[in-house]
Design an enzyme around this catalytic site. Structure first.
Site, PDB file in Angstrom:
ATOM      1  N   HIS A 213    -139.827  17.376 -90.431  1.00 36.11           N
ATOM      2  CA  HIS A 213    -139.848  16.116 -91.174  1.00 36.11           C
ATOM      3  C   HIS A 213    -140.196  16.307 -92.644  1.00 36.11           C
ATOM      4  CE1 HIS A 213    -139.433  14.532 -87.159  1.00 36.11           C
ATOM      5  NE2 HIS A 213    -138.757  13.594 -87.777  1.00 36.11           N
ATOM      6  N   ARG A 320    -136.878   4.911 -90.514  1.00 32.68           N
ATOM      7  CA  ARG A 320    -137.927   5.600 -89.737  1.00 32.68           C
ATOM      8  C   ARG A 320    -139.247   4.849 -89.943  1.00 32.68           C
ATOM      9  NH1 ARG A 320    -134.805  10.523 -91.317  1.00 32.68           N
ATOM     10  NH2 ARG A 320    -134.523  11.772 -89.445  1.00 32.68           N
ATOM     11  N   ARG A 357    -135.871   1.581 -86.466  1.00 29.79           N
ATOM     12  CA  ARG A 357    -136.281   2.322 -85.278  1.00 29.79           C
ATOM     13  C   ARG A 357    -137.764   2.078 -85.025  1.00 29.79           C
ATOM     14  NH1 ARG A 357    -135.832   8.735 -85.183  1.00 29.79           N
ATOM     15  NH2 ARG A 357    -137.543   8.589 -86.662  1.00 29.79           N
ATOM     16  N   GLU A 456    -131.292  11.566 -77.938  1.00 30.51           N
ATOM     17  CA  GLU A 456    -131.880  12.774 -78.531  1.00 30.51           C
ATOM     18  C   GLU A 456    -132.546  13.671 -77.499  1.00 30.51           C
ATOM     19  OE1 GLU A 456    -134.434  11.551 -81.743  1.00 30.51           O
ATOM     20  OE2 GLU A 456    -135.286   9.906 -80.618  1.00 30.51           O
ATOM     21  N   ASN A 479    -131.177  15.995 -84.544  1.00 35.96           N
ATOM     22  CA  ASN A 479    -132.310  16.893 -84.836  1.00 35.96           C
ATOM     23  C   ASN A 479    -133.080  17.203 -83.561  1.00 35.96           C
ATOM     24  OD1 ASN A 479    -131.508  16.366 -87.433  1.00 35.96           O
ATOM     25  ND2 ASN A 479    -133.086  14.829 -87.795  1.00 35.96           N
ATOM     26  N   ASP A 480    -133.399  16.143 -82.839  1.00 37.94           N
ATOM     27  CA  ASP A 480    -134.131  16.360 -81.589  1.00 37.94           C
ATOM     28  C   ASP A 480    -133.215  16.824 -80.468  1.00 37.94           C
ATOM     29  OD1 ASP A 480    -136.893  15.975 -82.018  1.00 37.94           O
ATOM     30  OD2 ASP A 480    -136.525  13.849 -82.375  1.00 37.94           O
ATOM     31  N   ARG A 490    -138.173  22.501 -83.767  1.00 33.64           N
ATOM     32  CA  ARG A 490    -137.458  22.311 -85.031  1.00 33.64           C
ATOM     33  C   ARG A 490    -138.327  22.568 -86.258  1.00 33.64           C
ATOM     34  NH1 ARG A 490    -136.700  15.706 -84.810  1.00 33.64           N
ATOM     35  NH2 ARG A 490    -136.575  15.732 -87.076  1.00 33.64           N
ATOM     36  N   CYS A 527    -127.280   9.999 -86.573  1.00 36.37           N
ATOM     37  CA  CYS A 527    -128.256   9.762 -87.645  1.00 36.37           C
ATOM     38  C   CYS A 527    -129.143  10.983 -87.876  1.00 36.37           C
ATOM     39  CB  CYS A 527    -129.103   8.529 -87.374  1.00 36.37           C
ATOM     40  SG  CYS A 527    -130.109   8.681 -85.899  1.00 36.37           S
TER      41      CYS A 527
HETATM   42  C1  PEP Z   1    -133.184  12.968 -84.836  1.00 31.12           C
HETATM   43  O1  PEP Z   1    -133.945  13.414 -83.975  1.00 31.12           O
HETATM   44  O2  PEP Z   1    -132.045  13.434 -85.067  1.00 31.12           O
HETATM   45  C2  PEP Z   1    -133.586  11.811 -85.655  1.00 31.12           C
HETATM   46  C3  PEP Z   1    -132.735  11.221 -86.464  1.00 31.12           C
HETATM   47  O3  PEP Z   1    -134.877  11.409 -85.586  1.00 31.12           O
HETATM   48  P1  PEP Z   1    -136.073  12.196 -86.299  1.00 31.12           P
HETATM   49  O4  PEP Z   1    -135.473  13.252 -87.176  1.00 31.12           O
HETATM   50  O5  PEP Z   1    -136.865  11.199 -87.050  1.00 31.12           O
HETATM   51  O6  PEP Z   1    -136.816  12.778 -85.131  1.00 31.12           O
HETATM   52 MG    MG Z   2    -135.687  12.296 -83.404  1.00 32.13          MG
END
Ligand code: PEP
Ligand code: MG
Length: 592
Positions: A213, A320, A357, A456, A479-480, A490, A527
């Site tokens: 993040h 977020r 979200r 995710e 991402n997740d 990650r 996203c």
């Molecule tokens: C993701 O997991 O791709 C996502 C958009 O949420 P975050 O990156 O905030 O976990």
């Molecule tokens: Mg996520």
């Protein structure tokens, strides 16, 4: 001597500036720039803190002098003398004054900066006794900081003050207008948020992965950043000249004039390219075969709506909301505060949809431990995101009521993170109903919301009929999804080389989700960071994606790819990439 450090390229561009080292143990100390007319007051604050500690030591000395040698050994008195001496140390006093006067650092920042410099000098001393005085220096500085804490700590100014006006030649100008790059072992997303309002030209951290993040917030600020640079914060010294090559993931320290000139040139080229991209702003995102593509923005704070509109986003695909909950020292935002924040984002988007979200904390987005403690064995697999919301119904209901009320002011879509189980879906829906009923009882106005789920967790991607039964739209959090499909943390730079958006398993889950949604006529977007990665735009288009949500700064570059694409041709090629043993190789071959 010039040397380079390699890390992960997370936010594009070149930054050249002086190093500002922020020790992670001291991130609690406020870092902000003061105005030139505040210099004297700031120096007076440090002086008052130091005088308070001197007083404290005098008092101690007096009480010690009344004690016998058993209660107060002579070493103690000697140590207090050393502390008194260190408090008057010219290197400390002069250094702190320098950071305040010449760089306009606030008092606490100046003190911790100078402490770091002195600590290094102590480390280099041959004499073991003198080396050990480092701990004494740290102690007295901490006491001064504590003594200063009584006073008020102003908030960060939006602008770094300038005494000279126009930027001057980098090497000649060694005053307050020199660009600064921030270097830290680690920065929490909350710290990043604080720095977001500040003026750093770039960031470097020792730890972190491409989609941690901290990296995501750096990208949202659209400034060059390198994470996972291992020991960078130990190798670089306060105030060193540093180049950040955010495209290559390289940090060059103490560059020679030739290297500086070369990177200065690259920097200007990058600026020209950005300028060229700006011309695409009014052009709709339509492919060569006339497919309309929706480009949405990811935002962290309501104020980011401005950047989203400016970049031509057709809405917010991911707000977020957890960033409203961070850095609050245990005090979560109440319904009114949240309502105002969501309303601000909704109104800021001037009628375009905003996807909010619900809070997604945990793992590398920690809250204060008194509110959410995930210091468990494996926080990424623990009580985070919707799991925490369901475990804290009062907090969750408060957030839902605030979002529903904000929906009276514009188009709002409600997005739920990290769902996997049917029971979680049913509980979530029940909470939404309960929140509506509470608003009804209070007679409060609220608006309709479309309901979406994030895909995710692989389990969710493999249970699409369940999700499509209950939700109006899906949003793929790559991402997740990558993290959980490949069992790669990650945020951990040591396994960053295995974090692979192009792994066939990941591509299959993404492709199936897109295809299933399209077959059912439901909206689907990506996203995660994949959506803003121009090297993947064509692949995602070929897999059928028509809605991309990314940081505003990435929108125009992705649009440029879209304008050059033909989705009918891409569809055939994308299937080849998806089913290849090594999709990265197939992708690199380009499409024909
Ligand atoms: C993701 O997991 O791709 C996502 C958009 O949420 P975050 O990156 O905030 O976990
Ligand atoms: Mg996520």
């Amino acid at each position: 001597m010039t040397f380079s450090v390699h890390g992960l390229a997370v936010s594009r561009g070149i930054a050249i500036g002086r190093a500002v080292l922020v020790a992670s143990s001291r991130v609690d100390v406020a870092h902000y720039f003061i105005q030139p007319d505040e210099v004297d007051a700031e120096i007076a604050r440090v002086r008052a803190g130091r005088d308070a500690v001197v007083e404290e030591i005098y008092r101690l000395q007096t009480s010690i002098s009344r004690m016998g040698p058993k209660e107060a050994p002579t070493e103690l008195a000697a140590l207090l003398d050393v502390h008194l001496m260190l408090l008057q140390d010219e290197e400390l006093v002069g250094g702190v004054k320098h950071w305040i006067t010449d760089r306009l650092y606030n008092a606490e920042w100046a003190l911790t900066t100078q402490l770091e410099i002195i600590a290094r000098h102590f480390d280099e001393m041959e004499d073991a006794y003198l080396r050990e005085r480092k701990a004494d220096m740290e102690q007295i500085c901490e006491r001064v900081l504590r003594a200063m804490k009584g006073g008020q700590s102003p908030v960060l100014p939006a602008q770094r003050p300038s005494r000279k006006g126009a930027q001057q030649d980098l090497l000649l100008d060694d005053t307050v207008d020199v660009p600064l790059v921030l270097i830290a072992h680690d920065l929490s997303p909350a710290d990043m948020l604080q720095f977001k309002q500040s003026v750093f030209a770039g960031f470097i951290t020792d730890v972190g992965g491409k989609t941690s993040h901290t990296a995501i917030v750096a990208r949202s600020m659209d400034i060059p950043a390198v994470v996972g640079a291992r020991t960078c914060s130990q190798l670089v010294r306060q105030d060193d000249w540093v180049i950040i090559d955010g495209d290559a993931g390289v940090v060059i320290v103490d560059p020679s004039p030739i290297i500086l000139a070369e990177y200065g040139f690259k920097q200007r080229q990058g600026e020209l390219e950005r300028g060229r991209l700006q011309r695409l702003l009014p052009t709709p995102a339509v492919t060569m075969d006339d497919e309309k593509i929706q480009l949405l923005a990811n935002i962290e704070m309501p104020e980011d709506a401005q950047a989203a509109l400016k970049a031509g986003a057709l809405g917010v695909g991911l707000f977020r909301s957890e960033f409203l909950f961070m850095g609050r020292h245990g005090q979560l935002p109440d319904e009114e505060e949240q309502y105002r924040a969501y309303k601000k984002a909704v109104e800021g988007m001037e009628g375009l949809p905003v996807t909010i979200r619900t809070v997604d904390v945990g793992a590398d987005k920690p809250l204060d431990a008194s509110v959410h403690d995930d210091a468990h064995l494996n926080p990424a697999l623990g009580l985070r995101a919707i799991r925490w919301s369901l475990a804290e119904p009062a907090m969750f209901l408060t957030q839902l009521r605030a979002i529903l009320r904000a929906a009276a002011h514009g188009k709002v879509r409600l997005l739920i993170p990290m769902l996997a189980h049917a029971s979680e879906i049913r509980q979530t829906l029940a909470h939404i109903e309960r929140a509506r009923a509470q608003l009804d009882r209070r007679g409060d106005v609220y608006g309709p919301v479309q309901l979406g789920a994030m895909i995710e967790i692989p389990a969710a991607a493999l249970s699409l009929p369940l999700f499509l039964k209950y939700f109006d739209f899906l949003s793929i959090g790559t991402n997740d999804l990558i993290q959980y499909t490949l069992a790669i943390d990650r945020a951990d730079e040591s396994v960053a080389h295995l974090y692979d958006p192009l792994h066939p398993a990941v591509l299959r889950l993404v492709a199936d989700t897109i295809a299933e949604c399209r077959a059912q006529g439901k909206d689907v977007s990506v996203c995660g960071e994949m959506a803003g990665d121009v090297t993947l735009t064509r692949l995602l288009l070929g897999l059928g994606l028509r809605s991309f949500s990314m940081h505003p700064a990435q929108i125009l570059a992705v649009k440029q790819e879209i304008l050059r694409s033909d989705t009918t041709k891409l569809a055939v090629w994308a299937q080849r990439v998806r089913t290849a043993e090594d999709p990265a190789l197939e992708l690199a071959g380009g499409y024909v």
